[in-house]
Write a protein that holds these residues in place. Structure first.
Motif, PDB file in Angstrom:
ATOM      1  N   LEU A 151       0.833  -1.205   0.000  1.00  0.00           N
ATOM      2  CA  LEU A 151       0.000   0.000   0.000  1.00  0.00           C
ATOM      3  C   LEU A 151       0.868   1.256   0.000  1.00  0.00           C
ATOM      4  O   LEU A 151       0.626   2.195  -0.767  1.00  0.00           O
ATOM      5  CB  LEU A 151      -0.939  -0.008   1.203  1.00  0.00           C
ATOM      6  CG  LEU A 151      -1.997   1.102   1.266  1.00  0.00           C
ATOM      7  CD1 LEU A 151      -3.286   0.593   1.899  1.00  0.00           C
ATOM      8  CD2 LEU A 151      -1.498   2.306   2.068  1.00  0.00           C
ATOM      9  N   CYS A 152       1.884   1.278   0.858  1.00  0.00           N
ATOM     10  CA  CYS A 152       2.764   2.449   0.949  1.00  0.00           C
ATOM     11  C   CYS A 152       3.560   2.635  -0.344  1.00  0.00           C
ATOM     12  O   CYS A 152       3.752   3.769  -0.809  1.00  0.00           O
ATOM     13  CB  CYS A 152       3.718   2.305   2.132  1.00  0.00           C
ATOM     14  SG  CYS A 152       2.909   2.399   3.749  1.00  0.00           S
ATOM     15  N   ALA A 153       4.016   1.517  -0.939  1.00  0.00           N
ATOM     16  CA  ALA A 153       4.775   1.616  -2.191  1.00  0.00           C
ATOM     17  C   ALA A 153       3.901   2.195  -3.290  1.00  0.00           C
ATOM     18  O   ALA A 153       4.327   3.086  -4.042  1.00  0.00           O
ATOM     19  CB  ALA A 153       5.298   0.237  -2.589  1.00  0.00           C
ATOM     20  N   GLY A 154       2.655   1.716  -3.385  1.00  0.00           N
ATOM     21  CA  GLY A 154       1.741   2.238  -4.393  1.00  0.00           C
ATOM     22  C   GLY A 154       1.462   3.713  -4.211  1.00  0.00           C
ATOM     23  O   GLY A 154       1.414   4.482  -5.179  1.00  0.00           O
ATOM     24  N   LEU A 155       1.287   4.148  -2.957  1.00  0.00           N
ATOM     25  CA  LEU A 155       0.984   5.552  -2.673  1.00  0.00           C
ATOM     26  C   LEU A 155       2.161   6.453  -3.043  1.00  0.00           C
ATOM     27  O   LEU A 155       2.006   7.443  -3.764  1.00  0.00           O
ATOM     28  CB  LEU A 155       0.629   5.709  -1.202  1.00  0.00           C
ATOM     29  CG  LEU A 155       0.056   7.072  -0.756  1.00  0.00           C
ATOM     30  CD1 LEU A 155      -0.833   6.905   0.461  1.00  0.00           C
ATOM     31  CD2 LEU A 155       1.146   8.077  -0.444  1.00  0.00           C
ATOM     32  N   LEU A 198      -4.808  -5.363  -4.971  1.00  0.00           N
ATOM     33  CA  LEU A 198      -5.801  -4.411  -4.471  1.00  0.00           C
ATOM     34  C   LEU A 198      -5.189  -3.442  -3.463  1.00  0.00           C
ATOM     35  O   LEU A 198      -5.505  -2.247  -3.464  1.00  0.00           O
ATOM     36  CB  LEU A 198      -6.972  -5.164  -3.845  1.00  0.00           C
ATOM     37  CG  LEU A 198      -7.872  -5.922  -4.831  1.00  0.00           C
ATOM     38  CD1 LEU A 198      -8.867  -6.798  -4.074  1.00  0.00           C
ATOM     39  CD2 LEU A 198      -8.612  -4.959  -5.756  1.00  0.00           C
ATOM     40  N   LEU A 199      -4.319  -3.952  -2.588  1.00  0.00           N
ATOM     41  CA  LEU A 199      -3.706  -3.080  -1.585  1.00  0.00           C
ATOM     42  C   LEU A 199      -2.742  -2.083  -2.232  1.00  0.00           C
ATOM     43  O   LEU A 199      -2.739  -0.889  -1.893  1.00  0.00           O
ATOM     44  CB  LEU A 199      -2.979  -3.927  -0.532  1.00  0.00           C
ATOM     45  CG  LEU A 199      -3.876  -4.666   0.450  1.00  0.00           C
ATOM     46  CD1 LEU A 199      -3.059  -5.614   1.314  1.00  0.00           C
ATOM     47  CD2 LEU A 199      -4.642  -3.684   1.328  1.00  0.00           C
ATOM     48  N   CYS A 200      -1.925  -2.558  -3.164  1.00  0.00           N
ATOM     49  CA  CYS A 200      -1.040  -1.634  -3.891  1.00  0.00           C
ATOM     50  C   CYS A 200      -1.872  -0.606  -4.646  1.00  0.00           C
ATOM     51  O   CYS A 200      -1.538   0.591  -4.685  1.00  0.00           O
ATOM     52  CB  CYS A 200      -0.154  -2.407  -4.867  1.00  0.00           C
ATOM     53  SG  CYS A 200       1.111  -3.439  -4.105  1.00  0.00           S
ATOM     54  N   GLY A 201      -2.973  -1.082  -5.247  1.00  0.00           N
ATOM     55  CA  GLY A 201      -3.835  -0.183  -5.997  1.00  0.00           C
ATOM     56  C   GLY A 201      -4.507   0.853  -5.121  1.00  0.00           C
ATOM     57  O   GLY A 201      -4.698   2.000  -5.533  1.00  0.00           O
ATOM     58  N   LEU A 202      -4.884   0.458  -3.906  1.00  0.00           N
ATOM     59  CA  LEU A 202      -5.493   1.414  -2.985  1.00  0.00           C
ATOM     60  C   LEU A 202      -4.519   2.536  -2.656  1.00  0.00           C
ATOM     61  O   LEU A 202      -4.887   3.718  -2.614  1.00  0.00           O
ATOM     62  CB  LEU A 202      -5.938   0.704  -1.700  1.00  0.00           C
ATOM     63  CG  LEU A 202      -6.595   1.580  -0.627  1.00  0.00           C
ATOM     64  CD1 LEU A 202      -7.854   2.241  -1.162  1.00  0.00           C
ATOM     65  CD2 LEU A 202      -6.923   0.741   0.618  1.00  0.00           C
ATOM     66  N   GLY A 203      -3.268   2.166  -2.419  1.00  0.00           N
ATOM     67  CA  GLY A 203      -2.242   3.194  -2.210  1.00  0.00           C
ATOM     68  C   GLY A 203      -2.076   4.066  -3.434  1.00  0.00           C
ATOM     69  O   GLY A 203      -1.969   5.297  -3.340  1.00  0.00           O
ATOM     70  N   GLY A 204      -2.082   3.444  -4.629  1.00  0.00           N
ATOM     71  CA  GLY A 204      -1.975   4.206  -5.864  1.00  0.00           C
ATOM     72  C   GLY A 204      -3.169   5.102  -6.108  1.00  0.00           C
ATOM     73  O   GLY A 204      -3.040   6.185  -6.691  1.00  0.00           O
ATOM     74  N   LEU A 205      -4.359   4.676  -5.662  1.00  0.00           N
ATOM     75  CA  LEU A 205      -5.568   5.487  -5.801  1.00  0.00           C
ATOM     76  C   LEU A 205      -5.412   6.809  -5.049  1.00  0.00           C
ATOM     77  O   LEU A 205      -5.702   7.884  -5.595  1.00  0.00           O
ATOM     78  CB  LEU A 205      -6.766   4.714  -5.264  1.00  0.00           C
ATOM     79  CG  LEU A 205      -8.134   5.377  -5.364  1.00  0.00           C
ATOM     80  CD1 LEU A 205      -8.610   5.430  -6.802  1.00  0.00           C
ATOM     81  CD2 LEU A 205      -9.160   4.625  -4.502  1.00  0.00           C
ATOM     82  N   MET A 206      -4.939   6.719  -3.816  1.00  0.00           N
ATOM     83  CA  MET A 206      -4.735   7.935  -3.016  1.00  0.00           C
ATOM     84  C   MET A 206      -3.573   8.762  -3.559  1.00  0.00           C
ATOM     85  O   MET A 206      -3.658   9.987  -3.688  1.00  0.00           O
ATOM     86  CB  MET A 206      -4.493   7.548  -1.553  1.00  0.00           C
ATOM     87  CG  MET A 206      -5.682   6.857  -0.891  1.00  0.00           C
ATOM     88  SD  MET A 206      -5.406   6.463   0.858  1.00  0.00           S
ATOM     89  CE  MET A 206      -4.222   5.113   0.722  1.00  0.00           C
ATOM     90  N   GLY A 207      -2.471   8.085  -3.884  1.00  0.00           N
ATOM     91  CA  GLY A 207      -1.302   8.792  -4.385  1.00  0.00           C
ATOM     92  C   GLY A 207      -1.549   9.455  -5.727  1.00  0.00           C
ATOM     93  O   GLY A 207      -1.071  10.561  -5.983  1.00  0.00           O
ATOM     94  N   GLY A 208      -2.319   8.785  -6.602  1.00  0.00           N
ATOM     95  CA  GLY A 208      -2.614   9.357  -7.908  1.00  0.00           C
ATOM     96  C   GLY A 208      -3.446  10.629  -7.805  1.00  0.00           C
ATOM     97  O   GLY A 208      -3.211  11.598  -8.531  1.00  0.00           O
ATOM     98  N   TYR A 209      -4.416  10.632  -6.889  1.00  0.00           N
ATOM     99  CA  TYR A 209      -5.237  11.834  -6.701  1.00  0.00           C
ATOM    100  C   TYR A 209      -4.379  12.990  -6.199  1.00  0.00           C
ATOM    101  O   TYR A 209      -4.488  14.121  -6.680  1.00  0.00           O
ATOM    102  CB  TYR A 209      -6.367  11.546  -5.714  1.00  0.00           C
ATOM    103  CG  TYR A 209      -7.335  12.701  -5.546  1.00  0.00           C
ATOM    104  CD1 TYR A 209      -8.386  12.868  -6.428  1.00  0.00           C
ATOM    105  CD2 TYR A 209      -7.181  13.615  -4.523  1.00  0.00           C
ATOM    106  CE1 TYR A 209      -9.269  13.941  -6.294  1.00  0.00           C
ATOM    107  CE2 TYR A 209      -8.047  14.689  -4.372  1.00  0.00           C
ATOM    108  CZ  TYR A 209      -9.101  14.832  -5.266  1.00  0.00           C
ATOM    109  OH  TYR A 209      -9.962  15.896  -5.122  1.00  0.00           O
ATOM    110  N   LEU A 210      -3.516  12.685  -5.238  1.00  0.00           N
ATOM    111  CA  LEU A 210      -2.633  13.731  -4.710  1.00  0.00           C
ATOM    112  C   LEU A 210      -1.681  14.242  -5.788  1.00  0.00           C
ATOM    113  O   LEU A 210      -1.434  15.445  -5.900  1.00  0.00           O
ATOM    114  CB  LEU A 210      -1.846  13.191  -3.516  1.00  0.00           C
ATOM    115  CG  LEU A 210      -2.656  12.833  -2.260  1.00  0.00           C
ATOM    116  CD1 LEU A 210      -1.769  12.165  -1.226  1.00  0.00           C
ATOM    117  CD2 LEU A 210      -3.308  14.086  -1.679  1.00  0.00           C
ATOM    118  N   GLY A 211      -1.141  13.315  -6.593  1.00  0.00           N
ATOM    119  CA  GLY A 211      -0.228  13.721  -7.656  1.00  0.00           C
ATOM    120  C   GLY A 211      -0.910  14.570  -8.709  1.00  0.00           C
ATOM    121  O   GLY A 211      -0.335  15.538  -9.210  1.00  0.00           O
TER     122      GLY A 211
END
Length: 260
Positions: free
Chosen positions: A13-17, A217-230
């Motif tokens: 999750l953290c890596a994805g974010l 799914l967990l990596c993607g959840l981190g990416g979901l939050m990180g992508g919005y912030l980016g």
């Protein structure tokens, strides 16, 4: 569930974010950086790592796309042109991955040989722009052919097409603010098709072909939050900074694959 399971999930999750915060502003999903993390750190087997990476793109993609849609950056024909090539390409790539797997080392060397000079050229051109006339936008046919090739590569290795599409299109003079949303939209839809293709192939072929659903799914959840912030960060960055970031990411991917 074991402590090791939760530790691996939290790491994913953290890596994805973190990856998505940095890559989303320039239209890169982050899967190209997540791939070595999944292989070397999270222990996802091959070829299951490819559909797991595609699953990451599917879950993470809406974060940045929602933000880009709110700012009106998803309008225009570029996304449709990219999708026309990447969607059929990812199906072909998935079939190649399962039934005629090329060596990953050869792929890494080819990508590194392509991205390293491209990233260096993009950075140098940004720092020291040429005095000649601006480059013309690429033709519709060349964009579609480029997208087809990127779709095949994405289907084989599960990497986000933005890491290849972005440097080429921006290097041809297109603004990052136009390329980034279109590249992410193409990556998102293509990943849905690619993940579905692998799911079907997993029913027909033995081996580790299905994605690691929990980790993806967990990596993607981190990416979901990180992508919005980016995506929120992008308008605050000048075009020159975005071009340097995109060129730097291309160089980083090349060096990462050369080291692997």
């Amino acid at each position: 569930m074991s402590g090791e399971f939760w530790q691996t999930g939290l790491l994913g999750l953290c890596a994805g974010l973190l990856i998505s915060v940095v890559t989303a502003p320039v239209g890169v999903s982050g899967a190209v950086f997540l791939l070595p993390v999944q292989l070397s750190v999270l222990g996802v087997p091959s070829p299951a790592v490819t559909p797991t990476n595609l699953l990451f793109n599917v879950v993470a993609g809406p974060g940045a796309l929602i933000r880009f849609r709110r700012t009106g950056q998803l309008t225009g024909p570029l996304a449709r042109l990219l999708l026309a090539g990447t969607v059929p390409g990812v199906v072909v790539g998935a079939v190649i991955r399962v039934f005629a797997l090329p060596g990953p080392r050869v792929f890494k060397l080819l990508v590194a040989a392509f991205l390293l000079p491209l990233g260096l050229w993009l950075c140098l051109r940004t720092v020291r722009p040429s005095a000649g006339p601006p480059a013309a936008d690429p033709s519709r046919s060349s964009v579609s052919l480029l997208a087809l090739g990127v779709g095949v590569v994405g289907g084989i290795y599960g990497v986000g097409g933005g890491s290849l599409l972005g440097p080429i299109l921006v290097g041809r003079g297109m603004p990052v603010a136009v390329v980034a949303p279109a590249a992410l939209a193409a990556t998102f839809v293509t990943s849905i098709v690619g993940a579905a293709t692998y799911a079907v192939l997993s029913l027909l072929t033995p081996g580790d072909i299905a994605p690691d659903w929990t980790l993806g799914l967990l990596c993607g959840l981190g990416g979901l939050m990180g992508g919005y912030l980016g995506a929120r960060l992008q308008p605050r960055l000048p075009e020159k900074a975005l071009r340097l970031l995109l060129g730097g990411l291309a160089i980083a991917v090349a060096l990462l694959y050369l080291a692997g």
